[in-house]
Design a protein around this motif. Structure first.
Motif, mmCIF file in Angstrom:
data_model
loop_
_atom_site.group_PDB
_atom_site.id
_atom_site.type_symbol
_atom_site.label_atom_id
_atom_site.label_comp_id
_atom_site.label_asym_id
_atom_site.label_seq_id
_atom_site.Cartn_x
_atom_site.Cartn_y
_atom_site.Cartn_z
ATOM 1 N N MET A 149 47.499 27.305 50.705
ATOM 2 C CA MET A 149 46.624 28.468 50.708
ATOM 3 C C MET A 149 47.066 29.414 49.590
ATOM 4 S SD MET A 149 43.933 29.070 52.583
ATOM 5 C CE MET A 149 44.192 27.780 53.753
ATOM 6 N N ILE A 150 46.115 29.966 48.872
ATOM 7 C CA ILE A 150 46.382 30.917 47.797
ATOM 8 C C ILE A 150 46.142 32.322 48.346
ATOM 9 C CG2 ILE A 150 45.693 31.704 45.513
ATOM 10 C CD1 ILE A 150 44.608 28.790 45.088
ATOM 11 N N LYS A 151 47.115 33.203 48.159
ATOM 12 C CA LYS A 151 47.004 34.585 48.629
ATOM 13 C C LYS A 151 46.589 35.472 47.469
ATOM 14 C CE LYS A 151 50.531 33.815 52.051
ATOM 15 N NZ LYS A 151 51.853 34.176 52.537
ATOM 16 N N LYS A 152 45.619 36.331 47.731
ATOM 17 C CA LYS A 152 45.138 37.265 46.707
ATOM 18 C C LYS A 152 45.098 38.670 47.302
ATOM 19 C CE LYS A 152 41.866 35.919 43.894
ATOM 20 N NZ LYS A 152 42.628 35.667 42.699
ATOM 21 N N ALA A 153 45.410 39.642 46.464
ATOM 22 C CA ALA A 153 45.315 41.043 46.872
ATOM 23 C C ALA A 153 44.723 41.827 45.711
ATOM 24 C CB ALA A 153 46.681 41.588 47.255
ATOM 25 N N PHE A 154 43.977 42.870 46.044
ATOM 26 C CA PHE A 154 43.322 43.662 45.007
ATOM 27 C C PHE A 154 43.127 45.092 45.504
ATOM 28 C CE2 PHE A 154 40.295 41.399 47.596
ATOM 29 C CZ PHE A 154 39.373 42.361 47.952
ATOM 30 N N ALA A 155 42.920 45.988 44.546
ATOM 31 C CA ALA A 155 42.672 47.396 44.862
ATOM 32 C C ALA A 155 41.326 47.809 44.283
ATOM 33 C CB ALA A 155 43.780 48.267 44.290
ATOM 34 N N MET A 156 40.616 48.652 45.028
ATOM 35 C CA MET A 156 39.334 49.200 44.599
ATOM 36 C C MET A 156 39.308 50.666 45.048
ATOM 37 S SD MET A 156 36.755 46.096 45.725
ATOM 38 C CE MET A 156 37.187 46.229 47.440
ATOM 39 N N GLU A 168 41.165 28.505 43.574
ATOM 40 C CA GLU A 168 40.840 29.624 42.681
ATOM 41 C C GLU A 168 39.495 29.435 41.974
ATOM 42 O OE1 GLU A 168 41.398 33.307 41.579
ATOM 43 O OE2 GLU A 168 43.181 32.336 42.400
ATOM 44 N N GLU A 169 39.242 28.233 41.461
ATOM 45 C CA GLU A 169 37.990 27.981 40.741
ATOM 46 C C GLU A 169 36.786 28.116 41.669
ATOM 47 O OE1 GLU A 169 37.659 27.794 37.420
ATOM 48 O OE2 GLU A 169 39.803 28.238 37.503
ATOM 49 N N ARG A 170 36.897 27.573 42.858
ATOM 50 C CA ARG A 170 35.803 27.693 43.836
ATOM 51 C C ARG A 170 35.572 29.151 44.197
ATOM 52 N NH1 ARG A 170 36.554 24.422 49.098
ATOM 53 N NH2 ARG A 170 35.522 25.873 50.477
ATOM 54 N N TRP A 171 36.644 29.918 44.341
ATOM 55 C CA TRP A 171 36.516 31.330 44.681
ATOM 56 C C TRP A 171 35.811 32.104 43.572
ATOM 57 C CZ3 TRP A 171 36.067 34.295 48.559
ATOM 58 C CH2 TRP A 171 36.155 35.682 48.399
ATOM 59 N N LYS A 172 36.117 31.792 42.326
ATOM 60 C CA LYS A 172 35.503 32.487 41.187
ATOM 61 C C LYS A 172 33.987 32.335 41.179
ATOM 62 C CE LYS A 172 39.484 32.399 38.125
ATOM 63 N NZ LYS A 172 40.059 31.838 36.883
ATOM 64 N N GLU A 173 33.484 31.250 41.754
ATOM 65 C CA GLU A 173 32.040 31.014 41.804
ATOM 66 C C GLU A 173 31.300 32.033 42.669
ATOM 67 O OE1 GLU A 173 31.678 27.023 43.201
ATOM 68 O OE2 GLU A 173 32.492 26.159 41.360
#
Length: 103
Positions: free
Chosen positions: A1-8, A61-66
């Motif tokens: 599993m790839i973990k991602k975090a972001f701020a907005m 990651e590539e699938r998520w970018k879609e």
């Protein structure tokens, strides 16, 4: 599993509206996220700064970018553009965060 975090960031007077819209997340949007490999997806708000912290776990990651180019995501971005900081294409201004610790 790839973990991602972001701020907005949302506008200070739109906290409740942001919560309401996510409480009523469109079924098509929920399905699209799952189809693109999202497993865990949470967004947290710091009410003092109006900053949002998002965390998700994805399969690929590539699938998520879609997701960005899907019709439903484009519609969601447009729907949310009046309550948060956005780019010219209505995508949220988002900064990817770097993981520095895990227990």
């Amino acid at each position: 599993m790839i973990k991602k975090a972001f701020a907005m960031k949302i506008y200070p007077d739109k906290h409740e509206e942001y919560r309401r819209r996510h409480d009523e997340l469109w079924p098509e949007m929920r399905e699209m996220l799952k189809e693109h490999g999202a497993h865990q997806y949470s967004i947290f708000l710091d009410p003092e700064t109006s900053k949002l912290f998002g965390y998700l776990e994805i399969e690929d990651e590539e699938r998520w970018k879609e997701t960005a180019s899907t019709v439903i995501n484009q519609k969601w971005w447009h729907y949310m553009a009046d309550i948060m900081e956005t780019n010219p294409d209505d995508s949220p201004v988002s900064k990817e965060l770097v993981q520095v610790f895990e227990l």
